[in-house]
Design an enzyme around this catalytic site. Structure first.
Site, short mmCIF file in Angstrom:
data_model
loop_
_atom_site.label_atom_id
_atom_site.label_comp_id
_atom_site.label_asym_id
_atom_site.label_seq_id
_atom_site.Cartn_x
_atom_site.Cartn_y
_atom_site.Cartn_z
N CYS A 195 3.98 -3.41 -24.82
CA CYS A 195 3.33 -2.69 -23.53
C CYS A 195 3.93 -3.06 -22.24
CB CYS A 195 1.68 -2.82 -23.43
SG CYS A 195 1.45 -4.60 -23.00
N ASP B 67 6.37 -10.51 -19.36
CA ASP B 67 6.01 -12.02 -18.93
C ASP B 67 6.68 -12.60 -20.31
OD1 ASP B 67 4.34 -12.60 -16.85
OD2 ASP B 67 2.78 -11.38 -17.57
N HIS C 32 0.85 -1.20 0.05
CA HIS C 32 -0.01 -0.13 0.07
C HIS C 32 0.70 1.31 0.14
CE1 HIS C 32 -3.87 -2.32 0.63
NE2 HIS C 32 -3.09 -2.75 2.18
N GLU D 120 2.70 -12.58 -24.74
CA GLU D 120 3.59 -12.69 -23.47
C GLU D 120 3.96 -14.03 -23.23
OE1 GLU D 120 1.39 -10.81 -20.45
OE2 GLU D 120 -0.29 -11.54 -20.93
C1 PEP Z 1 3.34 -7.83 -19.58
O1 PEP Z 1 3.55 -9.02 -19.19
O2 PEP Z 1 4.48 -7.43 -20.42
C2 PEP Z 1 2.51 -6.93 -19.24
C3 PEP Z 1 2.43 -5.56 -19.60
O3 PEP Z 1 1.62 -7.29 -18.33
P1 PEP Z 1 1.85 -7.32 -16.74
O4 PEP Z 1 2.91 -6.62 -16.44
O5 PEP Z 1 0.34 -6.78 -16.30
O6 PEP Z 1 1.77 -8.82 -16.58
MG MG Z 2 1.74 -9.81 -18.18
#
Ligand code: PEP
Ligand code: MG
Length: 593
Positions: A514, A467, A198, A443
Site C-alpha cells: 500500500c 516507510d 492547504h 513498514e
Molecule cells: C507507508 O508507509 O508505506 C504507508 C503506506 O503509510 P504512510 O505513507 O501513511 O506512512
Molecule cells: Mg507508513
C-alpha cells in the site's frame, strides 16, 4: 523587486510537484506581498476613533469569513469549513484584539501598524517552536492579519481571477483556495508551501495542476505573463518560447488523451494476459475521496488513512465520529473491502491533539504511531477508534490494520486493546463483525524480517513501502537532499518484499502493498512478479497500472522478478526492468523522468 522582461523570457522555475497535469495560460498574480502598511503616530484624541476603525475592520472580516463558510457548507467541505471557523477564532482572539488595541492606546500607533506589530509578535512566538503544526498556525495568523489589514485599508480582499487564469501567489489561504476554485482556474503556482500545504491538498482534490515551493515565482512573474505549469514535474516556465508552448501543448494533449483512454478500462478486470487477477485498490485520506476511488476503478480501499480526523478537529475524535465516517466508507464501497488503518500520528503526520511531548531529536524514530497509541494517555483514544471501527464493520466489509508494528509484542499489545473494545461492545449488545479481519502494516525492516512470525498471527499483511524504504535505506522520506537515495527498486527492498510475500504464502494469509511504489508503473510489475496480488495506490494511478497488468504475462513478470533478486544494485535492477519493458512492450513511449 523589478526585473527586465527579457530576463524572464523562457525562465524555468523548479518547485514541488503538488498536483499533476499541465496548464498553459496567463498569470493572475495575487498581489498580497505588496501591501504597503502605513505607519504613523496618532494624537491621543484620535485613539477612540482608531480603535473603532479597527473593530469595524474586524466585523467586516468576520462577515467575509462567515460568507465563505456558508458557501462551503453548501458544498459540504467540512474540513475547509473548520479551517475558516478557526480563522474566525483567530480574528476574535484576545492576543490579536487586545494587543492591537493596546498598541493603539498606549503607543499611539495607527491601527494598521498596531496590527502589524501584533501579528509579528504572535508569529515570533510560533517561530520559536520547532513544530510543523505551529508553523502552519503561523501562516493562519498571517492570512487573518492580512484580511483585517485589507479591510482597514479599504482594499477588496477577494480573489477573482478570470477563467483559465494561472494563479500566482506567495501563498494562498484556505479561504482564497476555496474561492479560487469557483473561478475555473487553470493552475496554481506559489512561492511557499509543500505537498501537504492547504493549497496543494485543495488543488489535488479539485484536479487542478499546481506547483508549490517555487520560492520566487511572485518576483519572476508579472500579471498577464504567459506561463506553463507542469504540475507533474514541478516546473513553471515563464514567458515560454513558441516552440516550448507547442511542446507542452502536445504533452498536455497526450496526457489528457492517455488519461481518458486509460479511464475506459475502469470496469474491466485487472487481469493479465495469462489470466491472473490483481486486486487494485485505492489509498484514501478522506471520506470524500471514496467516490474518486471507485470512479477510477478501485475494487476497495487498501489503506484508509484515518489521521485526517485528528488533524481537522479541535478535540480528539470520539467513537461516534469514527463510527459515522467509517460507516459511510464501508457502505459506499460495499461489497468491496475498506481497510482502516488505525491512526498513525507523529513524525510527518502532525496533529495539535498530540499530548505535549518533549521535543524529539528523531521524530521518525520517536514516540509515534502505534507506540503513541499504546501509551496510557492515548490508549483510551485508540480504543474509541477501535470501537467506532468495529461498529462500522456491521455495515459492510471493514478490515482493521495496525501501523508501525515492529514485531509480535506490538501486535499483541494492539490486539489487547482491540479485544477489550470487542468485549465491551459485546457486553453492551452492540452489533459488529466478530470475525473482522485484522492485519498489520509491514513498514519497519524488523517486521519484514520476522514476517514469518507475524503472518500466522493476522488475517493479512500490507507492505508500506514508503516507510519500509525510509527505514531500510535510512533515507528521510521528506528530505529533498537525500531524495536521490530513496530507491524502491533497491535490492534490499526487493529481498524484504520477497520475504514478506513468502511468509504470507506459507501462513496462507493475504498480502498487499500500500505504499506509493504500488502505483509506480515501473515498480508495480516487479511487485506482481514477486508474487503480490493486491496493490493499493493513489486512485488516479489505478487506470495506468491496470493497463500494465492487462498487457502483461504474470509468468514473464515472475521470471523478471527472479532475475531482479540476483542483481546487486538499484541501477542494475532499474536497467533490467526497463529492458523487460522494452521487450514486453509494456512501456508507454513517454520519457521516464
Ligand atoms: C507507508 O508507509 O508505506 C504507508 C503506506 O503509510 P504512510 O505513507 O501513511 O506512512
Ligand atoms: Mg507508513
Amino acid at each position: 523587486m523589478t526585473r527586465q522582461r527579457s530576463e524572464a523570457r523562457g525562465q524555468e522555475l523548479r518547485g514541488t510537484a503538488a498536483s499533476p497535469g499541465i496548464a498553459i495560460g496567463r498569470a493572475y498574480v495575487v498581489d498580497r506581498s505588496r501591501l504597503k502598511i502605513p505607519k504613523r503616530t496618532i494624537d491621543p484624541d484620535e485613539v477612540d476613533e482608531e480603535i473603532a476603525r479597527f473593530r469595524r475592520a474586524l466585523r467586516v472580516s468576520d462577515r467575509q469569513l462567515e460568507w465563505i463558510k456558508e458557501k462551503i457548507e453548501e458544498r459540504e467541505e467540512s474540513e475547509h469549513y473548520k479551517i475558516i471557523a478557526a480563522h474566525q477564532l483567530i480574528l476574535h482572539d484576545e492576543h490579536v484584539v487586545d494587543e492591537t488595541e493596546r498598541y493603539i492606546r498606549d503607543e499611539h500607533n495607527n491601527a494598521e501598524w498596531a496590527l502589524r506589530k501584533t501579528v509579528e509578535h504572535i508569529k515570533g512566538v510560533f517561530d520559536a517552536i520547532d513544530d510543523d503544526y505551529f508553523r502552519e498556525r503561523r501562516s493562519d495568523v498571517d492570512f487573518v492579519g492580512e484580511r483585517i489589514l485589507r479591510n482597514l485599508l479599504g482594499y477588496d480582499s477577494s480573489v477573482r481571477p478570470p477563467p483559465d487564469a494561472i494563479v500566482v501567489a506567495h501563498d494562498l489561504s484556505p479561504a482564497d483556495s476555496i474561492q479560487l476554485f469557483r473561478f475555473a482556474v487553470a493552475a496554481l503556482a506559489t512561492d511557499a508551501g509543500g505537498k501537504t500545504a492547504h493549497t496543494a491538498i485543495v488543488a489535488r482534490s479539485n484536479e487542478v495542476p499546481a506547483v508549490v515551493g517555487l520560492e520566487d515565482v511572485t518576483t519572476a512573474v508579472e500579471n498577464g505573463d504567459l506561463l506553463v505549469v507542469d504540475g507533474s514535474r514541478g516546473i513553471v516556465v515563464v514567458q515560454p518560447a513558441a516552440e516550448t508552448v507547442a511542446a507542452y501543448r502536445e504533452r498536455a494533449r497526450k496526457e489528457a488523451a492517455r488519461g481518458a483512454a486509460l479511464l475506459e478500462n475502469r470496469d474491466l478486470p485487472a487481469e493479465s494476459v495469462d489470466a491472473v487477477e490483481i486486486a487494485l485498490l485505492a489509498n484514501v485520506d478522506h471520506v470524500r475521496e471514496v467516490k474518486s476511488a471507485t470512479d477510477h476503478g478501485a475494487v476497495g480501499v487498501g489503506l484508509f488513512r484515518t489521521e485526517y480526523l485528528f488533524m481537522t478537529s479541535e478535540s480528539f475524535p470520539e467513537e461516534e465520529d469514527h463510527y459515522e465516517h467509517a460507516k459511510q466508507v464501508v457502505e459506499a464501497l460495499s461489497p468491496h473491502p475498506a481497510t482502516f488503518r488505525t491512526f498513525d500520528l507523529g513524525a510527518d503526520k502532525v496533529s495539535r491533539l498530540l499530548p505535549d511531548l518533549h521535543s524529539e531529536a528523531n521524530p521518525a524514530l520517536g514516540l509515534r504511531s502505534m507506540r503513541l497509541c499504546l501509551t496510557s494517555a492515548v490508549r483510551p483514544v485508540f480504543k474509541q477508534q477501535l470501537r467506532g471501527l468495529l461498529r462500522a464493520s456491521a455495515h459492510g466489509r471493514a478490515r482493521i490494520m495496525f501501523p508501525m508494528i515492529s514485531g509480535l509484542r506490538d501486535l499483541q499489545k494492539a490486539r489487547e486493546v482491540l479485544d477489550e473494545a470487542k468485549e465491551e461492545l459485546w457486553r453492551e449488545g452492540r452489533d459488529f463483525d466478530r470475525d473482522v479481519e485484522v492485519g498489520v502494516m509491514v513498514e519497519m525492516p524488523s517486521a519484514a524480517v520476522i514476517s514469518d512470525f507475524l503472518a500466522p498471527a493476522v488475517d493479512f499483511l500490507s507492505i508500506g513501502t514508503n516507510d519500509l524504504i525510509q527505514y531500510t535505506l535510512a533515507v528521510d522520506r521528506v528530505n529533498e537532499y537525500v531524495a536521490y537515495a530513496y530507491e524502491p527498486l533497491h535490492p534490499a527492498i526487493l529481498r524484504l518484499i520477497s520475504m514478506v510475500v513468502g511468509a504470507a504464502k506459507a501462513a496462507n494469509v493475504s498480502v498487499g502493498v500500500c505504499g506509493e511504489a504500488a502505483g509506480d508503473p515501473y515498480v508495480a510489475p516487479a511487485l506482481v512478479g514477486l508474487g503480490l496480488r493486491e496493490l493499493s495506490m493513489n486512485a488516479t494511478a489505478i487506470p495506468e497500472i491496470k493497463s500494465k497488468v492487462r498487457s502483461a504475462h504474470v509468468a514473464g513478470l515472475q521470471s523478471l522478478a527472479s532475475r531482479l533478486l540476483e542483481l546487486r544494485t538499484a541501477d542494475e535492477v532499474k536497467h533490467e526492468v526497463r529492458a523487460y519493458y522494452a521487450e514486453a512492450k509494456l512501456g508507454d513511449g513517454e520519457d521516464d523522468d
